[in-house]
Write a protein that holds these residues in place. Structure first.
Motif, short mmCIF file in Angstrom:
data_model
loop_
_atom_site.label_atom_id
_atom_site.label_comp_id
_atom_site.label_asym_id
_atom_site.label_seq_id
_atom_site.Cartn_x
_atom_site.Cartn_y
_atom_site.Cartn_z
N GLY A 1 -4.76 -3.93 -3.30
CA GLY A 1 -4.12 -2.65 -3.03
C GLY A 1 -2.60 -2.71 -3.18
O GLY A 1 -2.03 -3.70 -3.67
N ALA A 2 -1.94 -1.64 -2.76
CA ALA A 2 -0.47 -1.57 -2.79
C ALA A 2 0.06 -2.29 -1.55
O ALA A 2 0.53 -1.67 -0.59
N LEU A 3 -0.01 -3.60 -1.58
CA LEU A 3 0.24 -4.42 -0.40
C LEU A 3 1.73 -4.60 -0.14
O LEU A 3 2.56 -4.54 -1.06
N PRO A 4 2.11 -4.85 1.12
CA PRO A 4 3.49 -5.25 1.41
C PRO A 4 3.84 -6.51 0.64
O PRO A 4 2.96 -7.31 0.29
N ALA A 5 5.13 -6.71 0.41
CA ALA A 5 5.58 -7.83 -0.41
C ALA A 5 5.09 -9.17 0.13
O ALA A 5 4.70 -10.06 -0.63
N GLN A 6 5.05 -9.32 1.45
CA GLN A 6 4.65 -10.60 2.03
C GLN A 6 3.17 -10.90 1.82
O GLN A 6 2.76 -12.06 1.90
N ASP A 7 2.37 -9.87 1.57
CA ASP A 7 0.93 -10.07 1.36
C ASP A 7 0.52 -9.99 -0.10
O ASP A 7 -0.66 -10.08 -0.42
N PHE A 8 1.52 -9.81 -0.98
CA PHE A 8 1.20 -9.59 -2.39
C PHE A 8 0.61 -10.85 -3.01
O PHE A 8 1.10 -11.96 -2.80
N LEU A 9 -0.45 -10.65 -3.79
CA LEU A 9 -1.09 -11.75 -4.51
C LEU A 9 -0.86 -11.59 -6.00
O LEU A 9 -0.81 -10.47 -6.52
N ALA B 1 -7.46 0.48 6.02
CA ALA B 1 -7.25 -0.21 4.75
C ALA B 1 -5.77 -0.19 4.38
O ALA B 1 -5.01 0.66 4.86
N PRO B 2 -5.31 -1.13 3.56
CA PRO B 2 -3.93 -1.06 3.08
C PRO B 2 -3.74 0.15 2.17
O PRO B 2 -4.73 0.75 1.72
N PRO B 3 -2.50 0.54 1.90
CA PRO B 3 -2.29 1.65 0.96
C PRO B 3 -2.94 1.35 -0.38
O PRO B 3 -2.94 0.21 -0.84
N LEU B 4 -3.49 2.39 -0.98
CA LEU B 4 -4.18 2.23 -2.26
C LEU B 4 -3.68 3.24 -3.28
O LEU B 4 -3.38 4.39 -2.93
N PHE B 5 -3.59 2.81 -4.53
CA PHE B 5 -3.31 3.64 -5.69
C PHE B 5 -1.87 4.15 -5.79
O PHE B 5 -1.55 4.85 -6.73
#
Length: 468
Positions: free
Chosen positions: A29-37, A94-98
């Motif tokens: 999803g549109a994850l926060p930077a710290q969770d970005f994969l 859920a995390p932000p999506l789209f």
């Protein structure tokens, strides 16, 4: 006998779809930077496949539910509202999506809370971790949103003290409130327009675009449409001034809702003479102006929102006028013409002129019912404006769902909705070839599962014994 379909099965299938959406969004999803994969990591790959698996399941559930709604024993509006709640439930946490727009909303709220002029500066002026979450293209961009939304975002910022998880949840709850107002307004507007309330709810509230972009994406379009819908309900009933106030507040979230004031005048003066039109125009204009002045003063953000309506749009947006402008500019540049820089502004101006012409045609020549006319008008604004996003389609779709005169109109709008639901990656970032392949793979996998379920549900032909 085909695939067995009833309300309960549609509810379960849609719930499976949004559950896969939510699970896949945890890594794609549109994850926060710290969770970005990294897009190529195993978790991100599985997440992207899972999200599109869920999207296709949700679309299938919605299409099948449409058949139930059109069947001999259609569900009640209350039953459909329950289905909407069940489908939306997995997306709540859920995390932000789209889209990453929700991070912009939170940063703008924090800017107002910090007394930074959001109509003069972009989130980069705020600095800090929250501003870093905003997409780079919007870092230096002033907000195009009105004072009502900024007050909401500012209050949320103060309540959550800039904490990202709490802010994201709060913004999603606000979007859910907007969706609830939409769902409450749709059956009433449908009855007034002579349409089927259940069909209106199916197309306008249970639409995958609503769940993907207003709920999962937490877009502020939900607040705009919710206020617009209940405003129209009030305006056609006993509280026309309240209706004008609510519609004006919707326009002070996002400007396109201001067209609802035209619908108010049409609703109140329908079937009457020019004097009634003039009287209701004056009343509506006065109430709208008073509400605008009061809301802007209460917000304390000033009138910068008027100039901010010209806020630049993303260079990669999908609008027809922007696409034509880029193509024309590139062609002129190849020819060595000095007119190339003017191509994009010229096409945007042409789009505005075409939109104005379409609005005049709809209201003065076509003259459908006021609610349907408003839906067509908002659809024209969305298509021919300088920027187009999938959730912009909901501006017109919401009211077309409530007042479409024929089933064929609903069918075409539903088909367009299903296509648009597949056009954005869950991260909100531009797609590359590898991500498109993964997304298609997730969708195909869902189709295979649905086909297998269909085959398993078919009655088996009896095997005839061989005769000697």
């Amino acid at each position: 006998m085909g695939f067995p379909v009833d309300l309960r099965r549609c509810q379960a299938l849609g719930l499976a779809g949004t559950a896969f959406l939510a699970l896949g969004g945890e890594t794609a999803g549109a994850l926060p930077a710290q969770d970005f994969l990294a897009p190529g990591s195993v978790q991100a790959v599985l997440g992207l496949v899972g999200v599109y698996f869920g999207v296709v399941l949700l679309i299938a559930a919605w299409v099948l539910l449409g058949g139930v709604v059109r069947g001999p024993e259609p569900p009640t509006p209350r039953s459909l509202l329950l289905v909407l709640a069940v489908w939306a439930a997995p997306l709540l946490l859920a995390p932000p999506l789209f889209s990453r727009d929700v991070y912009s909303y939170l940063a703008q709220g924090a800017m107002v809370d910090a007394h930074i002029d959001v109509y003069a500066y972009g989130p980069a002026q705020l600095g800090g971790p929250l501003a870093d979450e905003v997409a780079p293209v919007w870092q230096q961009t002033a907000t195009p949103y009105g004072p009502v939304f900024l007050v909401v975002a500012s209050v949320l910022s103060a309540l959550t003290r800039g904490q990202l998880p709490a802010g994201l949840l709060g913004m999603r709850l606000i979007a859910l409130l907007g969706v609830a107002l939409m769902a409450a307004a749709l059956p009433r507007l449908a009855r007034h327009s002579g349409a089927d309330p259940a069909a209106a709810l199916w197309l306008g509230a249970l639409n995958p675009l609503v769940l993907l972009h207003l709920v999962a994406g937490a877009h502020n379009d939900a607040i705009m449409l919710g206020l617009l819908g209940v405003g129209l309900v009030a305006a056609r009933g006993r509280w026309p001034v309240l209706g004008v106030v609510l519609i004006t507040l919707a326009a002070l979230v996002k400007a396109p809702a201001a067209l609802g004031l035209v619908a108010v005048v049409a609703l109140r003066s329908r079937g009457r003479g020019p004097r009634a039109v003039l009287r209701h125009t004056v009343t509506t204009t006065t109430a709208a102006a008073t509400t605008t002045v009061a809301a802007t003063a209460a917000a304390g953000t000033g009138y910068g929102w008027i100039a901010a309506l010209k806020t630049p749009v993303s260079p990669h947006n999908w609008s027809p006028t922007s696409l034509l402008g880029r193509v024309t500019g590139a062609a002129l540049d190849q020819l060595g013409s000095g007119l190339a820089p003017f191509a994009l502004p010229a096409w945007h101006a042409a789009g505005l002129l075409l939109t104005a012409a379409l609005l005049l045609f709809i209201w003065l020549r076509l003259r459908p019912g006021p609610v349907y006319a408003l839906g067509l008008s908002l659809a024209a604004v969305a298509v021919f404006g300088p920027a187009v996003r999938p959730w912009y389609a909901l501006w017109g779709l919401f009211l077309i769902a409530a007042a479409a005169p024929t089933g064929s109109v609903r069918t075409r709008v539903a088909a367009a909705s299903a296509v648009l639901a597949l056009t954005v990656l869950p991260s909100g970032a531009p797609a590359d070839v590898e991500q498109v392949i993964l997304a298609v793979s997730g969708g195909v996998l869902a189709l295979v599962v649905l086909w297998q379920a269909h085959q398993a549900a078919r009655p088996q032909s009896p095997v005839r014994e061989r005769t000697a």
